[in-house]
Structure formats: structure tokens, C-alpha cells
Design a protein around this motif. Structure first.
Motif, PDB file in Angstrom:
ATOM      1  N   ASP A   1     -14.242  -1.178   6.156  1.00 56.45           N
ATOM      2  CA  ASP A   1     -12.952  -1.012   6.864  1.00 56.45           C
ATOM      3  C   ASP A   1     -13.167  -0.782   8.320  1.00 56.45           C
ATOM      4  O   ASP A   1     -13.663   0.415   8.723  1.00 56.45           O
TER       5      ASP A   1
ATOM      6  N   PHE B   1     -10.975   8.754   8.080  1.00 58.97           N
ATOM      7  CA  PHE B   1     -10.788   8.645   6.585  1.00 58.97           C
ATOM      8  C   PHE B   1      -9.320   8.300   6.480  1.00 58.97           C
ATOM      9  O   PHE B   1      -8.506   9.219   6.200  1.00 58.97           O
ATOM     10  N   THR B   2      -8.842   7.007   6.103  1.00 61.24           N
ATOM     11  CA  THR B   2      -7.560   6.510   5.729  1.00 61.24           C
ATOM     12  C   THR B   2      -7.640   6.635   4.123  1.00 61.24           C
ATOM     13  O   THR B   2      -8.568   6.684   3.419  1.00 61.24           O
ATOM     14  N   ARG B   3      -6.374   6.583   3.736  1.00 57.19           N
ATOM     15  CA  ARG B   3      -6.109   6.598   2.317  1.00 57.19           C
ATOM     16  C   ARG B   3      -6.769   5.407   1.614  1.00 57.19           C
ATOM     17  O   ARG B   3      -7.428   5.659   0.431  1.00 57.19           O
ATOM     18  N   PRO B   4      -6.717   4.193   2.150  1.00 55.42           N
ATOM     19  CA  PRO B   4      -7.571   2.998   1.333  1.00 55.42           C
ATOM     20  C   PRO B   4      -9.032   3.285   1.419  1.00 55.42           C
ATOM     21  O   PRO B   4      -9.687   3.110   0.456  1.00 55.42           O
ATOM     22  N   LYS B   5      -9.400   3.763   2.379  1.00 53.90           N
ATOM     23  CA  LYS B   5     -10.846   4.049   2.650  1.00 53.90           C
ATOM     24  C   LYS B   5     -11.459   4.921   1.410  1.00 53.90           C
ATOM     25  O   LYS B   5     -12.400   5.117   0.599  1.00 53.90           O
ATOM     26  N   LEU B   6     -10.647   6.423   1.277  1.00 55.91           N
ATOM     27  CA  LEU B   6     -11.093   7.301   0.461  1.00 55.91           C
ATOM     28  C   LEU B   6     -10.757   6.578  -1.036  1.00 55.91           C
ATOM     29  O   LEU B   6     -11.464   7.071  -1.893  1.00 55.91           O
ATOM     30  N   LEU B   7      -9.844   5.635  -1.509  1.00 57.20           N
ATOM     31  CA  LEU B   7      -9.621   5.226  -2.629  1.00 57.20           C
ATOM     32  C   LEU B   7     -10.797   4.190  -2.992  1.00 57.20           C
ATOM     33  O   LEU B   7     -11.347   4.372  -3.998  1.00 57.20           O
ATOM     34  N   LYS B   8     -11.288   3.485  -1.913  1.00 56.81           N
ATOM     35  CA  LYS B   8     -12.314   2.706  -2.163  1.00 56.81           C
ATOM     36  C   LYS B   8     -13.673   3.567  -2.692  1.00 56.81           C
ATOM     37  O   LYS B   8     -14.506   3.339  -3.240  1.00 56.81           O
TER      38      LYS B   8
END
Length: 121
Positions: free
Chosen positions: A11, A16-23
Motif C-alpha cells: 500500500d 495505518f489505514t483501515r484497508p492496510k490493517l485489514l490486510k
């Protein structure tokens, strides 16, 4: 989108964005399932008795966890080449390189280099 491509594509957004934390959560869960299955399968083999020792566990961790560290921290640390300084866009970068090239070519063919302190006044 392909699940593996989604998991392995870094990314470019810092922080730490939401999609990054989900990944990261999906990667950690996938890794823990693979590590548990691999450990369980190795317990069924003659190697299993060595996995119950401290040095057998250490070897297992080094063989499995060290190569997976890159997979787990792929988005955490963005490579410097992908990071852009704040306030700089692609359009201004080409202008500054053009200015540098113009300044460099201004003294082309001159024996003496550019003035060290100052220049035209």
C-alpha cells in the motif's frame, strides 16, 4: 480482485489505514493457520519428538517465521522509493530536474566551475 494479489501488493499510503490493517489481520490469520497446520503435520512424523525440545522449536521458528516476516510486514514499512515527500507532486519534480539541468548546462564547456558562494548579483 485476486485475493493473493490483494494480499501481496504494498500500500503506497503512509500510516495505518483501515484497508492496510485489514490486510495485516488477514495475513496474520493466514500465517497462524499455516504455521499450526505445518506444526501439526510435523508432529505426526518422526521429526515430531524433536519439535517438543527448545532447540527444535527454535529451528522451526527460524525456518518458518523469518521468511514470512517480509510477507507479514509488507505494508508496515513502505520502501523509501515509494514514499513522496509532503508537498511535492510529480509535476514539480520534473520542473526542478529541468532547473537543475539548466543550471548544470549553464557552465558546460567552461574550465572554471560555477561560483561556490553566490553567483550573479
Amino acid at each position: 480482485m485476486n485475493l493473493w494479489r490483494w494480499l501481496t501488493t504494498p500500500d503506497p499510503n503512509p500510516g495505518f489505514t483501515r484497508p492496510k490493517l485489514l490486510k495485516l489481520l488477514v495475513r496474520v490469520m493466514l500465517f497462524s493457520v499455516v504455521a499450526t497446520l505445518l506444526s501439526s503435520l510435523l508432529q505426526l512424523t518422526p521429526v515430531g519428538k524433536y519439535l517438543n525440545t527448545w532447540w527444535g522449536s527454535l529451528i522451526f521458528v527460524l525456518i518458518l517465521y523469518v521468511p514470512m516476516a517480509r510477507f507479514l510486514t509488507m505494508d508496515t514499512f513502505t520502501p523509501r522509493r515509494l514514499q513522496t515527500p509532503a508537498g511535492r507532486t510529480a509535476g514539480t519534480a520534473s520542473a526542478t530536474s529541468a532547473q537543475r539541468r539548466k543550471e548544470r548546462n549553464r557552465y558546460a564547456g567552461v574550465r572554471k566551475g560555477a561560483p561556490k558562494y553566490g553567483g550573479r548579483r
